[in-house]
Design a protein around this motif. Sequence first.
Motif, mmCIF file in Angstrom:
data_model
loop_
_atom_site.group_PDB
_atom_site.id
_atom_site.type_symbol
_atom_site.label_atom_id
_atom_site.label_comp_id
_atom_site.label_asym_id
_atom_site.label_seq_id
_atom_site.Cartn_x
_atom_site.Cartn_y
_atom_site.Cartn_z
ATOM 1 N N CYS A 1 78.625 5.560 51.654
ATOM 2 C CA CYS A 1 78.222 4.692 52.754
ATOM 3 C C CYS A 1 77.036 5.323 53.479
ATOM 4 C CB CYS A 1 79.393 4.459 53.704
ATOM 5 S SG CYS A 1 80.165 5.981 54.296
ATOM 6 N N LYS A 2 76.666 4.752 54.608
ATOM 7 C CA LYS A 2 75.537 5.275 55.369
ATOM 8 C C LYS A 2 75.795 6.735 55.734
ATOM 9 C CE LYS A 2 72.874 4.684 59.624
ATOM 10 N NZ LYS A 2 72.735 3.943 60.898
ATOM 11 N N PRO A 3 74.873 7.651 55.412
ATOM 12 C CA PRO A 3 75.115 9.078 55.654
ATOM 13 C C PRO A 3 75.226 9.409 57.140
ATOM 14 C CG PRO A 3 73.309 8.754 54.098
ATOM 15 C CD PRO A 3 73.611 7.420 54.702
ATOM 16 N N ALA A 4 76.042 10.406 57.423
ATOM 17 C CA ALA A 4 76.083 10.973 58.768
ATOM 18 C C ALA A 4 74.851 11.844 58.978
ATOM 19 C CB ALA A 4 77.364 11.798 58.941
ATOM 20 N N ASP A 5 74.719 12.356 60.184
ATOM 21 C CA ASP A 5 73.545 13.175 60.505
ATOM 22 C C ASP A 5 73.428 14.407 59.611
ATOM 23 O OD1 ASP A 5 72.909 11.382 62.482
ATOM 24 O OD2 ASP A 5 73.777 12.575 64.114
ATOM 25 N N ASP A 6 74.572 14.889 59.121
ATOM 26 C CA ASP A 6 74.544 16.070 58.261
ATOM 27 C C ASP A 6 74.339 15.735 56.787
ATOM 28 O OD1 ASP A 6 76.963 14.967 57.581
ATOM 29 O OD2 ASP A 6 78.196 16.671 58.231
ATOM 30 N N GLY A 7 74.107 14.454 56.473
ATOM 31 C CA GLY A 7 73.862 14.044 55.095
ATOM 32 C C GLY A 7 75.095 13.621 54.326
ATOM 33 N N ASP A 8 76.261 13.787 54.902
ATOM 34 C CA ASP A 8 77.509 13.397 54.237
ATOM 35 C C ASP A 8 77.543 11.875 54.083
ATOM 36 O OD1 ASP A 8 80.063 13.026 53.303
ATOM 37 O OD2 ASP A 8 81.074 13.812 55.081
ATOM 38 N N ASP A 9 77.612 11.381 52.823
ATOM 39 C CA ASP A 9 77.582 9.941 52.584
ATOM 40 C C ASP A 9 78.855 9.423 51.928
ATOM 41 O OD1 ASP A 9 77.313 10.934 50.017
ATOM 42 O OD2 ASP A 9 75.726 9.529 49.447
ATOM 43 N N ILE A 10 79.948 10.183 51.996
ATOM 44 C CA ILE A 10 81.221 9.723 51.446
ATOM 45 C C ILE A 10 82.124 9.284 52.591
ATOM 46 C CG2 ILE A 10 83.300 10.347 50.165
ATOM 47 C CD1 ILE A 10 81.649 12.331 48.581
ATOM 48 N N CYS A 11 82.495 8.012 52.584
ATOM 49 C CA CYS A 11 83.490 7.515 53.539
ATOM 50 C C CYS A 11 84.868 7.794 52.955
ATOM 51 C CB CYS A 11 83.290 6.019 53.794
ATOM 52 S SG CYS A 11 82.016 5.668 55.034
ATOM 53 N N ASN A 12 85.435 8.940 53.323
ATOM 54 C CA ASN A 12 86.661 9.427 52.681
ATOM 55 C C ASN A 12 87.895 8.605 53.027
ATOM 56 O OD1 ASN A 12 84.768 11.869 53.429
ATOM 57 N ND2 ASN A 12 85.843 12.472 51.578
#
Length: 565
Positions: free
Chosen positions: A338-349
């Motif tokens: 999904c849309k990445p968080a500020d830290d680049g994490d793009d997995i909606c776990n």
Amino acid sequence: MKRILAVATLALSLAACDAAVLSGGSEDDALDIPEVADGDISQETMVDLTRELSSDEFEGRMPGTEGGRMTVDLLKTRFEEAGLEPGNNGSWVQDVPLVEITGSDFAPLSITGGDASGMAFEYGKDWVGVSYRETPRTRINDSELVFVGYGINAPERDWNDYEGLDMEGKTAVILVNDPDFDSEDLEGTFNGKAMTYYGRWTYKFEEAARQGAAAALIIHETEPASYGWNVVESSWSGPQAYPQRGEDAPAPTKMNGWIQNGVAEQIFEAAGKDLGELKDAAKKQGFKAVALGLDASTSFENESREYMSQNVIGILPGTKRPGEYVLHTAHWDHLGRCKPADDGDDICNGAVDNATGTAALVALAEAHAKAGAADRSLVFLAVTAEEQGLLGSSYYAQNPVFPLDQTVGGVNMDAFTIAGPSRDVTVVGPGKSQLDEFLEAALEADGRVATPNPSPEAGYYYRSDHFPFAKQGVPMLYIDGGEDLVEGGREAGEAVSKDYRDNRYHGPKDEFDENWDWSGVMADLQLYYRLGRMMAMSTSWPNWVEGDEFRSIRDESCAATNEGC
């Protein structure tokens, strides 16, 4: 999109209904509600399975992906290890045919005419849109914008926002929720503060298509939607799954989407209209749609694929009445990448939503198997594609493995509250069925109380996997963790809900935390265990209360059979 654990202050009239929250009784004979001992429910199962399902390895459990396949395989193994039998004629799964459409290369939403020269809005930041049609490219060219109020056509309520309109080729601009959502009580044409199905985005898009619209745009506002724009953006971008349509199925719009309220204000101003005044007018019976004198255009590419996802079904057959069934449901899917968080994490776990509910199916199955088979059969149904619009549960309800007129009722589990023990549970849709009497008995045994849903305007009853079964007449309970926490009371409970809603819901930060306090979840699981066991050991067939919207459906279903209710 489902219950978001939103927090609102109850109107005084709602808070006063403490004793009336569970009012599912009727004129019928007293129900047989047996006493049930506590279940031996494994916290280790809850913790380990929630951790595993929400790990990055499962990539957010999007149906049709490797993470989705891994989830189904894991559930088949864990259901078998729990002591269940395959629930679909020797198979653990029910195939659910879906189509996935992924949009890309989005042009701006351009508005022309009136004072809108050069007006263009950015995809994601200002608007989102998707197509339900399997076409390589979606094009909306100079489509006339028509403000249709709440977009409702309800003859039984003498309400038709589309009266006299020809929407062919036009774009419907629609308000979220229904006309009396900001009432202080539950009285009104559309049940006052409590949202009806007419307030759900699913209905609004369906009705726009029935009216022949080329496109539909819902104006987003956080309060009536009960979630922020961040939720819209994450949920309506990336791959979107829909049921495969038959050849004779009615055509959907070319595009369904949302616009920010601030964007709508700019558009209406360019049309020489006051959005606030039109919102007020749309709340009144007899409202007439307003052509804005502006045209909308946009386009985007679509990549389509047909695929098969699965509902996972296990059963603990009953000993005395195995042809009568009690359901436990939870959805196993989430949003994938999904849309990445500020830290680049793009997995909606999706740890809370809904790895917790999925793990709960396994933990409850283990506990019931340890206790031994009940009189009635206990069914554990992990459904797919809830996040795309309750697709897996809707498919099962329309293609049931176990006849619905032989299905006594059930419970649905969606996103457990991780907040420590509470004195209460939240009842979503109280007073609808006689299952409330089972809940009242279970709560008394556990020393807890029921609290009415603090946000009836959010329409939570229509937003999770119990709803497709209710639409087919099967009584279902939907309850959530309470907010009157043992430590900190309601203030602490509301803070937990707000933090989850604002920072984690439908985003990459809904992740497993080794420091979670599971005591409240385990107390809620004990309640679910007791409810399922009570229904499975009872001889009664609970019904909807007289006058409920689903009562006639159940009555007709029961009258047509000699097998079940």
